[in-house]
Design an enzyme around this catalytic site. Structure first.
Site, PDB file in Angstrom:
ATOM      1  N   ASN A 155       0.830  -1.206   0.000  1.00 20.80           N
ATOM      2  CA  ASN A 155       0.000   0.000   0.000  1.00 20.80           C
ATOM      3  C   ASN A 155       0.865   1.257   0.000  1.00 20.80           C
ATOM      4  O   ASN A 155       1.941   1.282   0.586  1.00 20.80           O
ATOM      5  CB  ASN A 155      -0.931  -0.005   1.214  1.00 20.80           C
ATOM      6  CG  ASN A 155      -1.868  -1.191   1.190  1.00 20.80           C
ATOM      7  OD1 ASN A 155      -2.018  -1.829   0.155  1.00 20.80           O
ATOM      8  ND2 ASN A 155      -2.479  -1.505   2.319  1.00 20.80           N
TER       9      ASN A 155
ATOM     10  N   CYS B 161      11.607  13.190  -9.008  1.00 17.30           N
ATOM     11  CA  CYS B 161      11.923  13.546 -10.385  1.00 17.30           C
ATOM     12  C   CYS B 161      11.879  12.289 -11.259  1.00 17.30           C
ATOM     13  O   CYS B 161      12.252  11.203 -10.829  1.00 17.30           O
ATOM     14  CB  CYS B 161      13.302  14.187 -10.446  1.00 17.30           C
ATOM     15  SG  CYS B 161      13.744  14.707 -12.119  1.00 17.30           S
TER      16      CYS B 161
ATOM     17  N   GLU C 229     -11.482 -13.455   0.327  1.00 15.21           N
ATOM     18  CA  GLU C 229     -11.761 -14.558  -0.607  1.00 15.21           C
ATOM     19  C   GLU C 229     -10.467 -15.337  -0.829  1.00 15.21           C
ATOM     20  O   GLU C 229      -9.385 -14.830  -0.551  1.00 15.21           O
ATOM     21  CB  GLU C 229     -12.267 -13.981  -1.939  1.00 15.21           C
ATOM     22  CG  GLU C 229     -11.241 -13.052  -2.564  1.00 15.21           C
ATOM     23  CD  GLU C 229     -11.707 -12.379  -3.842  1.00 15.21           C
ATOM     24  OE1 GLU C 229     -12.664 -12.865  -4.455  1.00 15.21           O
ATOM     25  OE2 GLU C 229     -11.084 -11.381  -4.221  1.00 15.21           O
TER      26      GLU C 229
ATOM     27  N   GLY D 225      -5.149  -9.131   3.213  1.00 14.18           N
ATOM     28  CA  GLY D 225      -5.779  -8.149   2.335  1.00 14.18           C
ATOM     29  C   GLY D 225      -5.078  -7.958   1.012  1.00 14.18           C
ATOM     30  O   GLY D 225      -5.116  -6.861   0.448  1.00 14.18           O
TER      31      GLY D 225
ATOM     32  N   HIS E  71       5.906  -0.506  -2.575  1.00 15.42           N
ATOM     33  CA  HIS E  71       5.494   0.190  -3.794  1.00 15.42           C
ATOM     34  C   HIS E  71       5.532   1.707  -3.652  1.00 15.42           C
ATOM     35  O   HIS E  71       4.871   2.421  -4.417  1.00 15.42           O
ATOM     36  CB  HIS E  71       4.094  -0.288  -4.213  1.00 15.42           C
ATOM     37  CG  HIS E  71       4.067  -1.720  -4.684  1.00 15.42           C
ATOM     38  ND1 HIS E  71       2.905  -2.427  -4.868  1.00 15.42           N
ATOM     39  CD2 HIS E  71       5.086  -2.552  -5.016  1.00 15.42           C
ATOM     40  CE1 HIS E  71       3.209  -3.659  -5.289  1.00 15.42           C
ATOM     41  NE2 HIS E  71       4.519  -3.751  -5.376  1.00 15.42           N
TER      42      HIS E  71
ATOM     43  N   ASP F 297      -0.500   4.166   1.069  1.00 12.80           N
ATOM     44  CA  ASP F 297      -1.354   5.102   1.803  1.00 12.80           C
ATOM     45  C   ASP F 297      -0.817   5.526   3.171  1.00 12.80           C
ATOM     46  O   ASP F 297      -1.427   6.381   3.833  1.00 12.80           O
ATOM     47  CB  ASP F 297      -2.769   4.515   1.949  1.00 12.80           C
ATOM     48  CG  ASP F 297      -2.786   3.152   2.658  1.00 12.80           C
ATOM     49  OD1 ASP F 297      -1.879   2.868   3.466  1.00 12.80           O
ATOM     50  OD2 ASP F 297      -3.728   2.377   2.392  1.00 12.80           O
TER      51      ASP F 297
ATOM     52  N   CYS G 187      16.240  12.640 -12.350  1.00  8.27           N
ATOM     53  CA  CYS G 187      17.367  12.704 -11.413  1.00  8.27           C
ATOM     54  C   CYS G 187      16.926  12.242 -10.010  1.00  8.27           C
ATOM     55  O   CYS G 187      15.755  11.916  -9.811  1.00  8.27           O
ATOM     56  CB  CYS G 187      17.952  14.128 -11.409  1.00  8.27           C
ATOM     57  SG  CYS G 187      17.033  15.314 -10.394  1.00  8.27           S
TER      58      CYS G 187
ATOM     59  N   ALA H 160     -10.263  -8.139   7.150  1.00  5.41           N
ATOM     60  CA  ALA H 160      -9.053  -7.977   7.958  1.00  5.41           C
ATOM     61  C   ALA H 160      -9.316  -7.124   9.200  1.00  5.41           C
ATOM     62  O   ALA H 160      -8.715  -7.362  10.251  1.00  5.41           O
ATOM     63  CB  ALA H 160      -7.962  -7.331   7.106  1.00  5.41           C
TER      64      ALA H 160
ATOM     65  N   SER I  79      -4.533  -9.649  -3.030  1.00  7.33           N
ATOM     66  CA  SER I  79      -4.964 -10.630  -4.025  1.00  7.33           C
ATOM     67  C   SER I  79      -3.817 -11.569  -4.400  1.00  7.33           C
ATOM     68  O   SER I  79      -4.036 -12.566  -5.078  1.00  7.33           O
ATOM     69  CB  SER I  79      -5.469  -9.912  -5.280  1.00  7.33           C
ATOM     70  OG  SER I  79      -4.465  -9.053  -5.775  1.00  7.33           O
TER      71      SER I  79
END
Ligand code: BV8
Ligand code: ZN
Length: 256
Positions: free
Chosen positions: A118, A143, A231, A203, A135, A120, A146, A247, A205
């Site tokens: 995440n 930039c 799932e 949480g 991520h 966030d 650079c 979760a 996939s």
């Protein structure tokens, strides 16, 4: 409360976590669903962008360097809107449970590593400390050319800023498809997956690599592996315990 897994399974995982020396965890969009952050794929309890965002394009098509080059303003706005929206959202009981687990483990001399897909920053806001953001972050821009990068808040930034060092276009500091994960962050996550005695995935996939490979590393090196997801996923057949449910309900029970 949902019907969910039976209490014996919950108690088994609770005991595993209680006895663990090092717990490593991988989270994905599903853990933030109860906070109002949209997921990308699969079943959901809250909102989802559902893969197709604009003009039928899947996230894998436009969350790429080529997607940004093709329509920078549109991609920039999408991230800017999400960053603004994030300012109104708060961590949920799932984030808080993992922060609590880290506190307990470290208080008794153990270790906890949280690798998240995440962007966030809700884990950090819930109090998690050892967080590996695989991520990147919505709250940083960098930039395109650079090494320049900077933190940003939740205020809208309508126009794409130019780099103060080289003049090139800035971009969100996130990892797009086809890009390498930050090497130090990935190495730390892979090391933790290979060192832990319990690996918990929640949480996600479990389709985006290399992140999804962490559970495979953990299983191959002998950790007990646990999945919490709404799932079944491709990881479900690999893990020792697969718990289906939200979760934000299950993680507090596992850590209680
Ligand atoms: C790379 C960041 C090396 C920004 C994102 C074919 C096979 C294998 C791999 C590949 C392949 N083709 C291409 C690849 C590589 C590719 C990849 O994995 N593609 C997949 C889709 C096939 N990976 C890459 O490109 C990676 N880099 O490999 O580098 C390289 C480089 C160059 C050349 C050669 C090699 C980089 C991947 C980074 C992608 N960045 N975005 C942004 O967020 O905007 S990906 C995107 O998916 C998300 O951002 C997120 O980070 C990621 C994973 O998603 P999840 O977090 O799992 O969320 P999702 O919505 O999918 O699922 C939610 C789950 O939660 C569902 O199962 C749902 O049921 C559940 N749920 C919902 N509500 C709840 C819940 N569960 C519990 N409680 C609830 N309440
Ligand atoms: Zn620059």
């Amino acid at each position: 409360m949902t019907d969910g897994p039976d209490q014996a399974e919950i108690a088994r995982v609770r005991d595993l976590l209680g006895a663990a020396r090092h717990v490593a965890c991988l989270t994905g969009a599903g853990i933030s669903a109860a906070s109002g952050v949209p997921t990308y794929r699969g079943a959901h309890t809250g909102r989802t962008v559902g893969g197709a965002l604009w003009d039928g394009l899947r996230v894998e098509d436009w969350a790429t360097p080529a997607g940004y080059a093709r329509d920078p303003q549109r991609v920039w706005k999408w991230y800017s809107d999400r960053r603004v929206q994030l300012g109104e959202l708060a961590p949920n009981a799932g984030h808080v449970a993992l922060a609590e687990l880290e506190k307990r483990l470290t208080a008794r001399g153990g270790a906890f590593t949280l690798a998240t897909q995440n962007i966030d920053a809700l884990h950090q806001r819930a109090g998690s400390v050892n967080v590996l953001a695989l991520h990147g972050s919505l709250l940083r821009i960098r930039c395109s050319v650079c090494p320049y990068r900077r933190e940003v808040g939740h205020e809208p930034i309508a126009a794409i800023p130019a780099c103060p060092d080289c003049g090139a276009r800035l971009r969100p500091d996130v990892v797009w498809f086809g890009e390498m994960l930050p090497q130090d962050v990935w190495t730390a996550a892979a090391d933790a997956a290979g060192d832990c005695d319990v690996f918990l995935t929640a949480g996600t996939s479990a389709v985006v690599y290399p992140a999804a490979g962490l559970v495979e590393i953990a299983a191959a090196t002998g950790a007990t592996t646990v999945e919490v997801n709404l799932e079944p996923t491709p990881a479900s057949s690999l893990v020792d315990v697969a718990l289906q449910g939200p979760a934000d309900e299950l993680l507090p029970q596992l850590v209680a």
